[in-house]
Design a protein around this motif. Structure first.
Motif, PDB file in Angstrom:
ATOM      1  N   LEU A  48       0.863  -1.179   0.000  1.00 12.50           N
ATOM      2  CA  LEU A  48       0.000   0.000   0.000  1.00 12.50           C
ATOM      3  C   LEU A  48       0.899   1.228   0.000  1.00 12.50           C
ATOM      4  O   LEU A  48       1.680   1.427   0.933  1.00 12.50           O
ATOM      5  CB  LEU A  48      -0.908   0.004   1.232  1.00 12.50           C
ATOM      6  N   HIS A  49       0.830   2.026  -1.054  1.00  9.96           N
ATOM      7  CA  HIS A  49       1.608   3.264  -1.134  1.00  9.96           C
ATOM      8  C   HIS A  49       0.751   4.431  -0.661  1.00  9.96           C
ATOM      9  O   HIS A  49      -0.383   4.599  -1.119  1.00  9.96           O
ATOM     10  CB  HIS A  49       2.069   3.516  -2.570  1.00  9.96           C
ATOM     11  N   ARG A  50       1.324   5.241   0.235  1.00 12.41           N
ATOM     12  CA  ARG A  50       0.619   6.431   0.702  1.00 12.41           C
ATOM     13  C   ARG A  50       1.371   7.670   0.226  1.00 12.41           C
ATOM     14  O   ARG A  50       2.552   7.620  -0.093  1.00 12.41           O
ATOM     15  CB  ARG A  50       0.474   6.413   2.225  1.00 12.41           C
ATOM     16  N   ALA A  51       0.669   8.791   0.214  1.00 13.13           N
ATOM     17  CA  ALA A  51       1.191   9.996  -0.446  1.00 13.13           C
ATOM     18  C   ALA A  51       2.325  10.671   0.313  1.00 13.13           C
ATOM     19  O   ALA A  51       3.078  11.451  -0.264  1.00 13.13           O
ATOM     20  CB  ALA A  51       0.059  10.994  -0.660  1.00 13.13           C
ATOM     21  N   GLY A  52       2.467  10.383   1.594  1.00 11.82           N
ATOM     22  CA  GLY A  52       3.508  11.040   2.376  1.00 11.82           C
ATOM     23  C   GLY A  52       3.619  10.396   3.740  1.00 11.82           C
ATOM     24  O   GLY A  52       2.965   9.381   4.027  1.00 11.82           O
ATOM     25  N   LYS A  53       4.439  10.977   4.602  1.00  6.69           N
ATOM     26  CA  LYS A  53       4.672  10.451   5.939  1.00  6.69           C
ATOM     27  C   LYS A  53       3.488  10.817   6.825  1.00  6.69           C
ATOM     28  O   LYS A  53       3.399  11.937   7.341  1.00  6.69           O
ATOM     29  CB  LYS A  53       5.982  11.017   6.507  1.00  6.69           C
ATOM     30  N   LEU A  54       2.592   9.860   7.025  1.00  7.76           N
ATOM     31  CA  LEU A  54       1.321  10.123   7.695  1.00  7.76           C
ATOM     32  C   LEU A  54       1.264   9.572   9.115  1.00  7.76           C
ATOM     33  O   LEU A  54       0.244   9.740   9.783  1.00  7.76           O
ATOM     34  CB  LEU A  54       0.166   9.544   6.867  1.00  7.76           C
ATOM     35  N   GLY A  55       2.315   8.914   9.557  1.00 11.98           N
ATOM     36  CA  GLY A  55       2.359   8.468  10.942  1.00 11.98           C
ATOM     37  C   GLY A  55       2.119   6.979  11.119  1.00 11.98           C
ATOM     38  O   GLY A  55       1.378   6.347  10.363  1.00 11.98           O
ATOM     39  N   LEU A  56       2.742   6.421  12.154  1.00 15.29           N
ATOM     40  CA  LEU A  56       2.656   4.993  12.437  1.00 15.29           C
ATOM     41  C   LEU A  56       1.231   4.562  12.734  1.00 15.29           C
ATOM     42  O   LEU A  56       0.761   3.533  12.238  1.00 15.29           O
ATOM     43  CB  LEU A  56       3.558   4.658  13.626  1.00 15.29           C
ATOM     44  N   GLY A  57       0.540   5.342  13.557  1.00 14.78           N
ATOM     45  CA  GLY A  57      -0.812   4.968  13.945  1.00 14.78           C
ATOM     46  C   GLY A  57      -1.750   4.874  12.763  1.00 14.78           C
ATOM     47  O   GLY A  57      -2.527   3.919  12.638  1.00 14.78           O
ATOM     48  N   THR A  58      -1.695   5.856  11.875  1.00 19.67           N
ATOM     49  CA  THR A  58      -2.592   5.833  10.719  1.00 19.67           C
ATOM     50  C   THR A  58      -2.238   4.688   9.765  1.00 19.67           C
ATOM     51  O   THR A  58      -3.119   4.140   9.088  1.00 19.67           O
ATOM     52  CB  THR A  58      -2.556   7.168   9.958  1.00 19.67           C
TER      53      THR A  58
END
Length: 258
Positions: free
Chosen positions: A72-82
């Motif tokens: 799963l690729h996410r757009a940026g550094k969104l945090g461990l919890g998320t």
């Protein structure tokens, strides 16, 4: 957000290991290989937050060679919890019996995963890999790191009136039933406080918890993601929850045992 394709096989008794990554290109391949070797009924979901070092490309390469791995690729550094919340939602959607939290930096030993899964399959809704218990150990941490970790864990236990010995451990297995009880939409922690928040919630909800001794090994590659802002989030959240627990304020997001 790019959604990985669901697996084609029956996964009702399987476990999904969720590996959040950010700049872990040096360790990712080794960890994924170790996890896949640990048991035949485990799949891996790598969640990469647009790592600038190319970790996402390595994850895609691993997935192209191994059908038990998706990315799963996410757009940026969104945090461990998320990242874990996203992973838990996918585990539920795909029908997995268990969701596994695990670091991708080599701190958590894949060969210890079967012990955690065994505890979960024996009835623990939450199996926590615990450092601070007989049989647990930490390798290559200096004294001040041990003191900070023990102090933070002790503060959280006292503030939240918790019996758990390692609230901050990031190596754990959650059953499907207990993930569903968490109400993922109400979790507020984005950093390492996520570990405390979820374990405490499940403890207060009456989820059966087992603590399994593990050996935590300090990373040998890459850099720690710990920062002052992450530490502050954990301290302030625990303090707020503890005050609410005693005086009836600020507990809306930390449900009580029914």
């Amino acid at each position: 957000m790019q959604q990985p394709e669901a697996f084609d096989r029956q996964v009702s008794s399987r476990a999904l290991v969720v590996l959040p990554t950010y700049n872990e290109r040096e360790s990712l391949g080794r960890i994924v290989a170790g996890v896949l070797q640990a048991a035949h009924d485990i799949d891996v979901l790598i969640i990469d937050d647009a790592s600038p070092d190319g970790t996402g490309d390595i994850a895609d390469e691993l997935a192209s060679r191994e059908p038990r791995v998706t990315v799963l690729h996410r757009a940026g550094k969104l945090g461990l919890g998320t990242a874990y919340i996203a992973g838990f939602r996918l585990a539920l959607d795909r029908g997995y019996a268990f969701a596994v939290e695990m670091d991708s930096d080599g701190s958590h030993l894949p060969e210890e995963l079967p012990d955690l899964l065994a505890a979960a399959r024996a009835g623990a809704g939450l199996a926590i890999g615990t450092r601070w218990m007989p049989g647990g150990a930490i390798v290559n941490w200096p004294r001040h790191r041990r003191l900070i970790s023990r102090g933070g864990t002790g503060f959280a236990r006292l503030a939240l009136r918790s019996d758990l010995r390692d609230l901050t451990s990031g190596y754990r297995v959650l059953s499907r039933r207990c993930v569903e009880q968490l109400d993922l939409s109400t979790i507020v922690s984005e950093g390492y406080a996520f570990q405390v928040e979820t374990a405490w919630r499940l403890e207060r909800l009456g989820c059966p918890v087992a603590e399994v001794p593990i050996t935590f090994v300090e990373r040998t590659t890459g850099r720690s993601k710990m920062s002052l802002s992450i530490m502050w989030e954990a301290f302030s959240n625990v303090l707020r929850w503890g005050i609410g627990l005693r005086f009836g304020r600020g507990t809306a997001r930390a449900p009580h045992r029914s």
